[in-house]
Design an enzyme around this catalytic site. Structure first.
Site, PDB file in Angstrom:
ATOM      1  N   SER A 114       0.823  -1.210   0.000  1.00  0.00           N
ATOM      2  CA  SER A 114       0.000   0.000   0.000  1.00  0.00           C
ATOM      3  C   SER A 114       0.858   1.261   0.000  1.00  0.00           C
ATOM      4  O   SER A 114       0.588   2.196  -0.762  1.00  0.00           O
ATOM      5  CB  SER A 114      -0.964  -0.007   1.195  1.00  0.00           C
ATOM      6  N   GLY A 136       4.287   1.556  -0.687  1.00  0.00           N
ATOM      7  CA  GLY A 136       5.198   1.632  -1.834  1.00  0.00           C
ATOM      8  C   GLY A 136       4.479   2.087  -3.081  1.00  0.00           C
ATOM      9  O   GLY A 136       4.960   2.962  -3.812  1.00  0.00           O
ATOM     10  N   LYS A 174       8.625   1.898   9.099  1.00  0.00           N
ATOM     11  CA  LYS A 174       8.445   2.381  10.477  1.00  0.00           C
ATOM     12  C   LYS A 174       8.566   1.196  11.422  1.00  0.00           C
ATOM     13  O   LYS A 174       7.585   0.565  11.802  1.00  0.00           O
ATOM     14  CB  LYS A 174       7.095   3.074  10.623  1.00  0.00           C
ATOM     15  N   LYS A 212       5.190   5.013  17.540  1.00  0.00           N
ATOM     16  CA  LYS A 212       3.764   5.391  17.464  1.00  0.00           C
ATOM     17  C   LYS A 212       2.911   4.177  17.122  1.00  0.00           C
ATOM     18  O   LYS A 212       1.751   4.077  17.520  1.00  0.00           O
ATOM     19  CB  LYS A 212       3.541   6.544  16.493  1.00  0.00           C
ATOM     20  N   ASP A 246       2.059  12.035  13.630  1.00  0.00           N
ATOM     21  CA  ASP A 246       1.808  10.642  13.242  1.00  0.00           C
ATOM     22  C   ASP A 246       1.118   9.871  14.366  1.00  0.00           C
ATOM     23  O   ASP A 246       0.281   8.996  14.126  1.00  0.00           O
ATOM     24  CB  ASP A 246       3.135   9.972  12.874  1.00  0.00           C
ATOM     25  N   THR A 263      -2.402   7.996  13.642  1.00  0.00           N
ATOM     26  CA  THR A 263      -2.432   6.532  13.756  1.00  0.00           C
ATOM     27  C   THR A 263      -3.342   6.080  14.894  1.00  0.00           C
ATOM     28  O   THR A 263      -4.075   5.103  14.775  1.00  0.00           O
ATOM     29  CB  THR A 263      -1.007   6.003  13.951  1.00  0.00           C
ATOM     30  N   ARG A 280      -3.650   0.200  10.537  1.00  0.00           N
ATOM     31  CA  ARG A 280      -3.599  -1.255  10.748  1.00  0.00           C
ATOM     32  C   ARG A 280      -3.241  -1.583  12.187  1.00  0.00           C
ATOM     33  O   ARG A 280      -3.713  -2.558  12.760  1.00  0.00           O
ATOM     34  CB  ARG A 280      -2.597  -1.904   9.791  1.00  0.00           C
TER      35      ARG A 280
END
Ligand SMILES: NC(=O)c1ccc[n+]([C@@H]2O[C@H](COP(=O)([O-])OP(=O)(O)OC[C@H]3O[C@@H](n4cnc5c(N)ncnc54)[C@H](O)[C@@H]3O)[C@@H](O)[C@H]2O)c1
Ligand SMILES: O=P(O)(O)OC[C@H](O)CO
Length: 335
Positions: A11, A13, A106, A191, A244, A248, A255
């Protein structure tokens, strides 16, 4: 014309390849699955990760890493963090001698507790000034719709950061530069762990006060670890830190937060893993983050209970009790 290779057709990339192509950078994606690569190259769509999204016609794709990286000024790494070392070792012979390597990942490497840029420096044998990192509030579910967002491009060589900032800057994707690679990478990796914790609270039906508390104390954990590793504390008030973390921890598009929410609802780890079709980096990185904190004698209680729930059979209720029953402390350690 600037040329980039993006290694990874998941997703992020794929979406970042779209951003680079739209920003005027000649971009080729590398993917390992021929059917996905052909769909991107021929039909301009990634049916697995971004179904229905029309990709730029100048965004190419191949299964041949040599073809993807030929003549590239930038080689962008967009695979799951724990697969970086093995992949980069295989790709090393094809890296153009002067290319800048850019991490979109990450995570903190299990075992070594290295940040992604450290793994890149070690495996590719390039100086830190040729490694950049992109991080920030970048939920693909929104970026794929070209919704406005911002990101940080971090590199110890500020001219390299400026060059890549230009290569991926768009009216709807504003890029900022930051020389603090350590802080930007820690913000992006930890995070995800805090988002797992917030997700568990959401799944348990607990309220906004606790979610805000977990985000706030989570940022304190990230900042403490950053201080121990020489990061710039201002970074954690920026896009790669607070920005972030908010995106998130508050978005159902995350996710990591969704993974935690499913656990909080009472699903077993096996059930949640089976239901999670994309990468939730915090699931593995929570352990490497905790190991990294232990190496530097940094207390990270939220990270600790996330490891307990995700890997050691601790129930969400036990985790909540553990956090709430800690001895009273000053809000800022060491004061
Ligand atoms: N998706 C996002 O919203 C987003 C945003 C910012 C950063 N990131 C980060 O980007 C990185 C990539 O994640 P993603 O979101 O694209 O994940 P994803 O699950 O969407 O895609 C992962 C891709 O890696 C491939 N892959 C899996 N194992 C592999 C291996 N061993 N070797 C080579 N390829 C392999 C998969 O086939 C898939 O194409 C992660 O570190 C993530 O934290 C993601
Ligand atoms: O879906 P997540 O939890 O991996 O988060 C995606 C991005 O990192 C948000 O910035």
């Amino acid at each position: 014309m600037t040329k980039a290779a993006v290694l990874g057709t998941g997703s992020w990339g794929t979406t970042f390849g779209m951003i680079l192509a739209e920003a005027g950078t000649r971009t080729t994606l590398w993917g390992r699955r021929a059917e996905i690569v052909h769909a991107i190259d021929r039909d301009h769509e990634n049916p697995d990760y971004l179904p229905g999204l029309r990709l730029p016609e100048n965004l190419r794709a191949t299964t041949d890493p040599a073809e993807a990286m030929a003549g590239a000024d930038f080689v962008v790494l967009a695979v799951p963090a724990q697969t970086l070392r093995a992949n980069l070792a295989a790709w090393k012979p094809f890296l153009p001698p002067e290319a800048v390597l850019v991490s979109l990942m990450k995570g903190i490497e299990l075992g070594t507790t290295k940040r992604m840029s450290e793994v890149i420096v070690e495996v590719a044998e390039v100086p830190p000034g040729r490694v950049a990192v992109v991080s920030g509030p970048n939920l693909v579910g929104e970026l794929a719709q070209r919704q406005p967002a911002a990101a940080v491009v971090a590199c110890s060589d500020t001219m390299v950061a400026d060059r890549f900032q230009e290569a991926c800057h768009l009216p709807w994707f504003r890029t900022y530069t930051n020389p603090d690679v350590v802080g930007v990478e820690l913000g992006g990796a930890v995070k995800n762990v805090i988002a797992l914790a917030v997700g568990v609270a959401v799944g348990m039906g607990l309220g906004d006060n606790l979610r805000a508390t977990l985000m706030t104390r989570g940022l304190a954990e990230i900042s403490r670890l950053g201080a121990a590793l020489g990061a710039d504390q201002h970074t954690f008030a920026g896009l790669a830190g607070m920005g972030d973390l908010i995106a998130t921890c508050t978005s159902p598009l995350s996710r990591n937060r969704t993974f935690g929410e499913n656990l909080g609802r009472g699903m077993t780890m096996a059930e949640v893993v089976a239901a999670t079709k994309q990468t939730a980096e915090g699931v593995k990185s929570c352990e490497s983050v905790l190991d990294l904190a232990a190496k530097h004698d940094v207390e990270m209680p939220i990270t600790e209970v996330v490891v307990g729930v995700v890997h050691d059979g601790m129930t969400p209720a036990e985790a909540a009790m553990l956090l709430m029953s800690r001895t009273p402390k000053p809000e800022r350690y060491g004061v």
